[in-house]
Design a protein around this motif. Structure first.
Motif, mmCIF file in Angstrom:
data_model
loop_
_atom_site.group_PDB
_atom_site.id
_atom_site.type_symbol
_atom_site.label_atom_id
_atom_site.label_comp_id
_atom_site.label_asym_id
_atom_site.label_seq_id
_atom_site.Cartn_x
_atom_site.Cartn_y
_atom_site.Cartn_z
ATOM 1 N N ASN A 99 35.132 -15.842 2.448
ATOM 2 C CA ASN A 99 35.955 -15.677 4.016
ATOM 3 C C ASN A 99 37.008 -14.310 3.359
ATOM 4 O O ASN A 99 36.883 -13.829 2.394
ATOM 5 C CB ASN A 99 36.599 -17.330 3.769
ATOM 6 C CG ASN A 99 35.903 -18.530 3.885
ATOM 7 O OD1 ASN A 99 35.705 -18.295 3.976
ATOM 8 N ND2 ASN A 99 36.092 -19.456 2.396
ATOM 9 N N ILE A 100 37.333 -14.015 4.500
ATOM 10 C CA ILE A 100 37.433 -12.800 4.644
ATOM 11 C C ILE A 100 39.039 -13.364 5.629
ATOM 12 O O ILE A 100 39.484 -13.715 6.603
ATOM 13 C CB ILE A 100 37.013 -11.441 5.447
ATOM 14 C CG1 ILE A 100 35.864 -11.854 4.637
ATOM 15 C CG2 ILE A 100 38.008 -10.379 5.277
ATOM 16 C CD1 ILE A 100 34.820 -10.344 5.611
ATOM 17 N N SER A 101 40.703 -12.771 5.084
ATOM 18 C CA SER A 101 41.753 -13.735 5.813
ATOM 19 C C SER A 101 41.573 -12.091 6.727
ATOM 20 O O SER A 101 41.418 -10.829 6.344
ATOM 21 C CB SER A 101 43.031 -13.313 4.832
ATOM 22 O OG SER A 101 43.151 -12.233 4.639
ATOM 23 N N GLU A 102 43.073 -12.423 7.843
ATOM 24 C CA GLU A 102 43.275 -11.233 8.139
ATOM 25 C C GLU A 102 43.914 -10.515 8.016
ATOM 26 O O GLU A 102 44.093 -9.533 7.613
ATOM 27 C CB GLU A 102 44.473 -11.790 8.991
ATOM 28 C CG GLU A 102 43.883 -13.566 10.129
ATOM 29 C CD GLU A 102 45.116 -13.824 11.560
ATOM 30 O OE1 GLU A 102 46.082 -13.375 11.266
ATOM 31 O OE2 GLU A 102 44.662 -14.810 11.365
ATOM 32 N N LYS A 103 44.101 -10.514 6.560
ATOM 33 C CA LYS A 103 45.158 -9.408 5.404
ATOM 34 C C LYS A 103 43.785 -8.409 4.773
ATOM 35 O O LYS A 103 44.278 -8.273 4.001
ATOM 36 C CB LYS A 103 46.080 -9.924 4.331
ATOM 37 C CG LYS A 103 47.361 -10.568 5.590
ATOM 38 C CD LYS A 103 48.112 -10.584 4.370
ATOM 39 C CE LYS A 103 50.120 -10.936 5.396
ATOM 40 N NZ LYS A 103 50.596 -10.575 4.159
ATOM 41 N N ASN A 104 42.606 -8.724 5.357
ATOM 42 C CA ASN A 104 41.165 -8.430 4.686
ATOM 43 C C ASN A 104 41.265 -8.826 3.017
ATOM 44 O O ASN A 104 40.930 -7.670 1.378
ATOM 45 C CB ASN A 104 41.317 -7.010 4.474
ATOM 46 C CG ASN A 104 41.029 -6.295 5.919
ATOM 47 O OD1 ASN A 104 40.223 -7.191 6.283
ATOM 48 N ND2 ASN A 104 41.959 -6.017 6.082
ATOM 49 N N VAL A 105 42.378 -10.091 2.739
ATOM 50 C CA VAL A 105 41.244 -11.055 1.113
ATOM 51 C C VAL A 105 39.857 -11.329 1.260
ATOM 52 O O VAL A 105 39.781 -11.672 1.841
ATOM 53 C CB VAL A 105 43.132 -11.435 0.723
ATOM 54 C CG1 VAL A 105 42.430 -11.917 -0.588
ATOM 55 C CG2 VAL A 105 44.312 -10.536 0.841
ATOM 56 N N VAL A 106 39.365 -11.123 0.233
ATOM 57 C CA VAL A 106 38.047 -11.850 0.325
ATOM 58 C C VAL A 106 37.560 -12.622 -0.770
ATOM 59 O O VAL A 106 38.469 -11.964 -1.810
ATOM 60 C CB VAL A 106 37.088 -10.473 0.394
ATOM 61 C CG1 VAL A 106 35.276 -10.821 0.393
ATOM 62 C CG2 VAL A 106 36.894 -8.984 1.525
ATOM 63 N N ALA A 107 37.739 -13.965 -0.426
ATOM 64 C CA ALA A 107 37.778 -15.034 -1.722
ATOM 65 C C ALA A 107 36.078 -15.467 -1.041
ATOM 66 O O ALA A 107 35.757 -16.068 -0.399
ATOM 67 C CB ALA A 107 38.262 -16.541 -0.834
ATOM 68 N N PRO B 237 38.983 1.749 7.229
ATOM 69 C CA PRO B 237 39.304 2.057 6.500
ATOM 70 C C PRO B 237 39.377 1.122 5.186
ATOM 71 O O PRO B 237 39.391 0.646 4.491
ATOM 72 C CB PRO B 237 39.727 3.276 6.742
ATOM 73 C CG PRO B 237 40.202 3.128 7.780
ATOM 74 C CD PRO B 237 39.663 2.567 8.364
ATOM 75 N N ASP B 238 40.023 -0.345 5.529
ATOM 76 C CA ASP B 238 40.614 -0.736 5.296
ATOM 77 C C ASP B 238 40.347 -2.204 4.832
ATOM 78 O O ASP B 238 40.647 -3.353 4.594
ATOM 79 C CB ASP B 238 42.983 -1.543 5.550
ATOM 80 C CG ASP B 238 43.227 -0.326 5.732
ATOM 81 O OD1 ASP B 238 42.670 0.540 4.084
ATOM 82 O OD2 ASP B 238 43.961 0.254 6.451
ATOM 83 N N MET C 191 41.288 -6.365 -0.776
ATOM 84 C CA MET C 191 40.805 -4.861 -0.387
ATOM 85 C C MET C 191 41.855 -3.670 -0.314
ATOM 86 O O MET C 191 41.589 -2.880 -0.642
ATOM 87 C CB MET C 191 40.689 -4.882 1.504
ATOM 88 C CG MET C 191 38.722 -5.839 1.704
ATOM 89 S SD MET C 191 37.786 -4.661 0.443
ATOM 90 C CE MET C 191 37.062 -5.542 -0.631
ATOM 91 N N LYS C 192 43.745 -4.209 -0.251
ATOM 92 C CA LYS C 192 44.578 -3.105 -0.282
ATOM 93 C C LYS C 192 44.434 -2.882 -1.471
ATOM 94 O O LYS C 192 44.978 -1.421 -2.012
ATOM 95 C CB LYS C 192 45.288 -3.514 0.316
ATOM 96 C CG LYS C 192 47.147 -2.773 0.557
ATOM 97 C CD LYS C 192 48.787 -3.804 0.909
ATOM 98 C CE LYS C 192 49.341 -2.504 0.904
ATOM 99 N NZ LYS C 192 50.529 -2.722 1.100
ATOM 100 N N ALA C 193 44.763 -3.998 -3.017
ATOM 101 C CA ALA C 193 44.480 -3.179 -4.336
ATOM 102 C C ALA C 193 42.919 -2.328 -4.564
ATOM 103 O O ALA C 193 43.638 -1.630 -5.289
ATOM 104 C CB ALA C 193 44.986 -4.950 -4.593
ATOM 105 N N VAL C 194 42.254 -3.044 -3.648
ATOM 106 C CA VAL C 194 40.928 -2.370 -4.447
ATOM 107 C C VAL C 194 40.987 -0.714 -3.794
ATOM 108 O O VAL C 194 41.003 0.109 -4.634
ATOM 109 C CB VAL C 194 39.109 -2.817 -3.387
ATOM 110 C CG1 VAL C 194 38.415 -2.376 -3.331
ATOM 111 C CG2 VAL C 194 39.439 -4.251 -4.286
ATOM 112 N N LYS C 195 41.917 -0.554 -3.104
ATOM 113 C CA LYS C 195 41.527 0.936 -1.978
ATOM 114 C C LYS C 195 42.433 2.166 -3.405
ATOM 115 O O LYS C 195 43.093 2.647 -3.617
ATOM 116 C CB LYS C 195 41.917 0.814 -0.871
ATOM 117 C CG LYS C 195 40.811 0.003 0.185
ATOM 118 C CD LYS C 195 40.256 1.153 1.376
ATOM 119 C CE LYS C 195 40.747 2.239 1.557
ATOM 120 N NZ LYS C 195 39.891 2.858 2.500
ATOM 121 N N GLU C 196 43.974 0.795 -3.348
ATOM 122 C CA GLU C 196 45.321 1.095 -3.844
ATOM 123 C C GLU C 196 44.934 1.724 -5.426
ATOM 124 O O GLU C 196 44.851 2.928 -5.711
ATOM 125 C CB GLU C 196 46.121 0.893 -3.911
ATOM 126 C CG GLU C 196 47.146 0.739 -2.441
ATOM 127 C CD GLU C 196 48.314 -0.416 -2.413
ATOM 128 O OE1 GLU C 196 48.458 -0.508 -3.549
ATOM 129 O OE2 GLU C 196 48.906 -0.413 -1.566
#
Length: 168
Positions: free
Chosen positions: A119-127, A32-33, A147-152
Motif C-alpha cells: 500500500n502506498i499512501s498519498e504522502k508516499n509512505v509505503v506499507a 522524485p518523491d 519515502m520522505k525520510a528515506v530521501k532525507e
C-alpha cells in the motif's frame, strides 16, 4: 514499477542494465518523491536471506551477476525498492528485508501461500504487508518505509539512517 527477466536460464541480466538505468532515471525525474519498484527474479548478492552460499562467500546461483557499476547506480536512488524472490524462504523468517542506500525485499514463496501486499499512501509512505493466505492472516507488523525520510537520510548520509526509515 519496472520488471525485468533474464536473457536465459542462467539469469544473465547484463543486457537489462541499460534498460533499467533509463527507466529508473526517468521515474526519479518524473516523480522524485515517489517509490520506484524494481521487480527481478533473483536478489542482489549479500543482501537479503540466502543471497550467498552458506559457509562460503559464493553467490553463484543465488544472485544475478549485476555489474559493480550497476550496483553503484542503484545505490544513488534511495527511493528504489528492489523486490525479488528465488530463495523460496518463508516471509516468517528474519532477513527478508535489507536496507542500505535503497531497500531490498525478498518476496517469499507462493507455494507456501505467502505473498506481499503493498500500500502506498498519498504522502508516499509505503506499507508492505507480509501475508499468509493459508492461515488468512498477516505475518507480523508491516514494513513501513517513509519515502520522505528515506530521501532525507540519503542526502544526510547518516550511517544509521535505516533505523529511521523502516518502522516495524
Amino acid at each position: 514499477i519496472i520488471a525485468v527477466s533474464p536473457d536465459n536460464e542462467m539469469d544473465y541480466y547484463h543486457t537489462r542494465e541499460s534498460y533499467i538505468r533509463e527507466h529508473i532515471q526517468a521515474a526519479a525525474k518524473e516523480a522524485p518523491d515517489k517509490p520506484i519498484f524494481l521487480i527481478v527474479h533473483k536478489n542482489v548478492d549479500h543482501t537479503v536471506i540466502a543471497t550467498f552460499t552458506e559457509g562460503s562467500d559464493s553467490t553463484e546461483s543465488m544472485a544475478p551477476d549485476w555489474s559493480a557499476d550497476f550496483k553503484a547506480f542503484m545505490a544513488q536512488y534511495p527511493q528504489l525498492i528492489y523486490i525479488s524472490g528465488h530463495t523460496h524462504n518463508s516471509l516468517k523468517e528474519s532477513g527478508n528485508i535489507y536496507q542500505t542506500s535503497y531497500t531490498h525485499i525478498n518476496d517469499g514463496c507462493m507455494r507456501s501461500g505467502e505473498y506481499l501486499m503493498v500500500n502506498i499512501s498519498e504522502k508516499n509512505v509505503v506499507a508492505i504487508h507480509r501475508m499468509d493466505a493459508v492461515n488468512d492472516r498477516e505475518i507480523e507488523d508491516p514494513w513501513v518505509i517513509d519515502m520522505k525520510a528515506v530521501k532525507e537520510s540519503a542526502y544526510n548520509r547518516q550511517p544509521s539512517s535505516a533505523q529511521h526509515i523502516l518502522h516495524r
